[in-house]
Design an enzyme around this catalytic site. Structure first.
Site, PDB file in Angstrom:
ATOM      1  CG  HIS A  92      -2.070   0.945   1.096  1.00  0.00           C
ATOM      2  ND1 HIS A  92      -1.998   2.269   1.454  1.00  0.00           N
ATOM      3  CD2 HIS A  92      -3.311   0.747   0.597  1.00  0.00           C
ATOM      4  CE1 HIS A  92      -3.167   2.835   1.197  1.00  0.00           C
ATOM      5  NE2 HIS A  92      -3.980   1.948   0.671  1.00  0.00           N
ATOM      6  CD  GLU A 144      -8.859  -3.768  -3.749  1.00  0.00           C
ATOM      7  OE1 GLU A 144      -9.909  -4.120  -3.165  1.00  0.00           O
ATOM      8  OE2 GLU A 144      -8.850  -3.010  -4.732  1.00  0.00           O
TER       9      GLU A 144
HETATM   10  N1  ACO Z   1       4.025  -7.556  -4.609  1.00  0.00           N
HETATM   11  C1  ACO Z   1       5.368  -7.579  -4.805  1.00  0.00           C
HETATM   12  N2  ACO Z   1       6.156  -6.488  -4.667  1.00  0.00           N
HETATM   13  C2  ACO Z   1       5.557  -5.343  -4.321  1.00  0.00           C
HETATM   14  C3  ACO Z   1       4.180  -5.267  -4.101  1.00  0.00           C
HETATM   15  C4  ACO Z   1       3.406  -6.438  -4.250  1.00  0.00           C
HETATM   16  N3  ACO Z   1       2.097  -6.441  -4.049  1.00  0.00           N
HETATM   17  N4  ACO Z   1       3.849  -3.988  -3.766  1.00  0.00           N
HETATM   18  C5  ACO Z   1       4.992  -3.285  -3.797  1.00  0.00           C
HETATM   19  N5  ACO Z   1       6.021  -4.114  -4.120  1.00  0.00           N
HETATM   20  C6  ACO Z   1       7.431  -3.743  -4.227  1.00  0.00           C
HETATM   21  C7  ACO Z   1       7.714  -3.028  -5.533  1.00  0.00           C
HETATM   22  O1  ACO Z   1       8.066  -3.932  -6.549  1.00  0.00           O
HETATM   23  C8  ACO Z   1       8.875  -2.143  -5.147  1.00  0.00           C
HETATM   24  O2  ACO Z   1      10.042  -2.906  -5.100  1.00  0.00           O
HETATM   25  P1  ACO Z   1      11.443  -2.288  -5.603  1.00  0.00           P
HETATM   26  O3  ACO Z   1      11.680  -1.063  -4.745  1.00  0.00           O
HETATM   27  O4  ACO Z   1      12.430  -3.376  -5.378  1.00  0.00           O
HETATM   28  O5  ACO Z   1      11.221  -1.934  -7.040  1.00  0.00           O
HETATM   29  C9  ACO Z   1       8.552  -1.762  -3.699  1.00  0.00           C
HETATM   30  O6  ACO Z   1       7.720  -2.796  -3.195  1.00  0.00           O
HETATM   31  C10 ACO Z   1       7.824  -0.430  -3.599  1.00  0.00           C
HETATM   32  O7  ACO Z   1       6.721  -0.436  -4.501  1.00  0.00           O
HETATM   33  P2  ACO Z   1       6.060   0.874  -5.084  1.00  0.00           P
HETATM   34  O8  ACO Z   1       5.488   0.544  -6.426  1.00  0.00           O
HETATM   35  O9  ACO Z   1       6.988   2.045  -4.983  1.00  0.00           O
HETATM   36  O10 ACO Z   1       4.916   1.113  -4.048  1.00  0.00           O
HETATM   37  P3  ACO Z   1       3.675   2.035  -4.297  1.00  0.00           P
HETATM   38  O11 ACO Z   1       3.410   2.750  -3.043  1.00  0.00           O
HETATM   39  O12 ACO Z   1       3.834   2.863  -5.514  1.00  0.00           O
HETATM   40  O13 ACO Z   1       2.567   0.943  -4.619  1.00  0.00           O
HETATM   41  C11 ACO Z   1       0.711  -0.448  -4.614  1.00  0.00           C
HETATM   42  C12 ACO Z   1       1.470   0.639  -3.841  1.00  0.00           C
HETATM   43  C13 ACO Z   1       0.410   0.069  -6.017  1.00  0.00           C
HETATM   44  C14 ACO Z   1      -0.613  -0.738  -3.892  1.00  0.00           C
HETATM   45  C15 ACO Z   1       1.571  -1.716  -4.670  1.00  0.00           C
HETATM   46  O14 ACO Z   1       1.850  -2.183  -3.378  1.00  0.00           O
HETATM   47  C16 ACO Z   1       0.953  -2.824  -5.518  1.00  0.00           C
HETATM   48  O15 ACO Z   1       1.108  -2.822  -6.734  1.00  0.00           O
HETATM   49  N6  ACO Z   1       0.202  -3.787  -4.875  1.00  0.00           N
HETATM   50  C17 ACO Z   1      -0.465  -4.837  -5.613  1.00  0.00           C
HETATM   51  C18 ACO Z   1      -1.777  -4.331  -6.188  1.00  0.00           C
HETATM   52  C19 ACO Z   1      -2.836  -4.104  -5.107  1.00  0.00           C
HETATM   53  O16 ACO Z   1      -3.009  -4.916  -4.213  1.00  0.00           O
HETATM   54  N7  ACO Z   1      -3.551  -2.965  -5.241  1.00  0.00           N
HETATM   55  C20 ACO Z   1      -4.608  -2.587  -4.311  1.00  0.00           C
HETATM   56  C21 ACO Z   1      -4.116  -1.514  -3.389  1.00  0.00           C
HETATM   57  S1  ACO Z   1      -5.345  -1.100  -2.156  1.00  0.00           S
HETATM   58  C22 ACO Z   1      -6.337   0.005  -2.939  1.00  0.00           C
HETATM   59  O17 ACO Z   1      -5.966   0.750  -3.783  1.00  0.00           O
HETATM   60  C23 ACO Z   1      -7.763  -0.003  -2.611  1.00  0.00           C
END
Ligand code: ACO
Length: 358
Positions: free
Chosen positions: A245, A300
């Site tokens: 998140h 989610e």
């Molecule tokens: N699975 C694996 N790795 C992840 C995940 C995940 N679910 N979420 C983040 N990471 C990793 C990224 O790859 C990144 O790694 P790196 O630094 O080595 O490249 C690091 O964690 C940081 O990720 P960001 O993309 O910078 O985090 P951001 O805050 O932009 O993303 C998000 C948040 C989009 C929710 C992300 O965690 C994600 O894609 N989750 C999966 C999709 C999901 O569950 N979405 C629903 C969110 S809840 C809502 O909106 C209602």
């Protein structure tokens, strides 16, 4: 500038506060634990929109007005055919776009009622079934399930849907709420703000994640296969849906609110055991692979389980999310209209400049 506007403050709000460090969500001065499972969709509308929309009814009058709005919307799904290849959330967006714009309580009531009618009709349309007309005398949650499935839901099922809708009603300045506020700030109207919200919500990084959670559980199949499947998904460079998140650095409190709703509903224990095994394996692997980035369960993951247990197909989960979040979008839009200026940030130009005269 901050990539993805992370940590940038862009509004003052009296609506909700997300404490990402403590894993706490406060809505209108009340903790999520005090709301989810304790009030219906209609009461959440009053809590969030009370005082922001002059003329909005409350109590039984609100329930009756929402029922009347559902009935008034039904001819749209009968008369407005859509291309067969639209997904349910695209159908919801297309039918919603037919509602005349405005900033008044009537427009807001229509928008609050619309996802109930349009979600059920979109799912039935995809299955080749006729839409079912609303029953204005039922609560919004009970009528949604009835229009979806054709049978009258149990009180426990309606309560579970209410718990979901209340849980997701508002969540700070998330991407779809920000999009809705930007559009509202131009005074384009609440329908336009709602359409912006739906469009932002449908992405898999926001409200489009729970459908893929079901695909993941189905692909894993057995609790013992979770770790190998998840490792392989991460090796392919995929993200694990339902985890991580932007704001929470600990467990999303909405995950527990929805898990509690699932237990109250008495959902399939084998499915829940699989989900718990997948969740535990995912958390362990994410800790190993991303030791510097706390990644925990988000809303989610258990959304997928709860909406599946209520009979929604995965491709319609985002529509149900939109039904709950419409409360937040409208409240933020009204707050923006009442006190905010046009939202118009700046960008830093990094392209070429015209040649300077020597
Ligand atoms: N699975 C694996 N790795 C992840 C995940 C995940 N679910 N979420 C983040 N990471 C990793 C990224 O790859 C990144 O790694 P790196 O630094 O080595 O490249 C690091 O964690 C940081 O990720 P960001 O993309 O910078 O985090 P951001 O805050 O932009 O993303 C998000 C948040 C989009 C929710 C992300 O965690 C994600 O894609 N989750 C999966 C999709 C999901 O569950 N979405 C629903 C969110 S809840 C809502 O909106 C209602």
């Amino acid at each position: 500038m901050s990539d993805g506007l992370e940590d940038v403050v862009a509004a003052h709000t009296t609506l909700s506060d997300v404490d990402g460090g403590a894993g706490r969500l406060v809505i209108r001065g009340r903790s999520l634990d005090d709301l989810a499972g304790r009030m219906a969709f209609e009461e959440m509308v009053t809590l969030m929109l009370g005082g922001l929309l002059p003329g909005l009814p409350s109590g039984t009058a609100l329930s009756a007005a929402l029922g009347a709005a559902r009935t008034a919307l039904f001819p749209i799904v009968l008369r407005m055919p859509l291309p067969a290849n639209l997904s349910p959330v695209e159908a919801l967006r297309a039918w919603t776009a037919l509602i005349p714009d405005g900033e008044d309580a009537g427009t807001a009531l229509t928008l609050l009622a619309a996802p109930a009618v349009f979600t059920a009709a979109a799912v039935r349309r995809a299955r080749g079934l006729e839409p079912i007309a609303p029953n204005a005398g039922l609560s919004q949650a009970a009528d949604t399930l009835r229009m979806l499935r054709g049978d009258r839901p149990s009180a426990a099922e309606a309560a579970a849907l209410d718990a979901y809708l209340v849980t997701v009603a508002d969540h700070g300045l998330n991407a779809s709420t920000f999009a809705a506020r930007v559009v509202a700030s131009t005074r384009a109207g609440l329908v336009s703000a709602e359409l912006a919200g739906i469009s932002a919500l449908k992405g898999p990084l926001h409200g489009g994640a729970p459908g893929p959670v079901i695909d993941m559980l189905d692909a894993i199949g057995e609790p013992g296969d979770a770790r190998a499947w998840l490792e392989a998904a991460l090796d392919r460079g995929e993200r694990l849906m339902g985890f991580g998140h932007r704001v929470y650095r600990v467990r999303d409190p909405r995950a527990d609110a929805l898990k509690a709703a699932l237990r109250r509903l008495g959902a399939d224990s084998k499915r829940l055991a699989l989900a718990e095994a997948v969740e535990q394996a995912a958390l362990a692997i994410l800790r190993e692979r991303k030791p510097n980035r706390p990644l925990d369960t988000n809303v989610e993951f258990y959304t997928a389980l709860l909406l599946e247990a209520l009979g929604f197909p995965p491709e319609a989960f985002t529509c149900v999310f939109a039904m709950g979040r419409t409360i937040g979008w409208l409240a933020h839009a009204q707050e923006q209209i009442a006190g905010g200026r046009l939202i118009r940030p700046q960008s830093v130009y990094v392209g070429p400049r015209p040649m300077q005269a020597a």
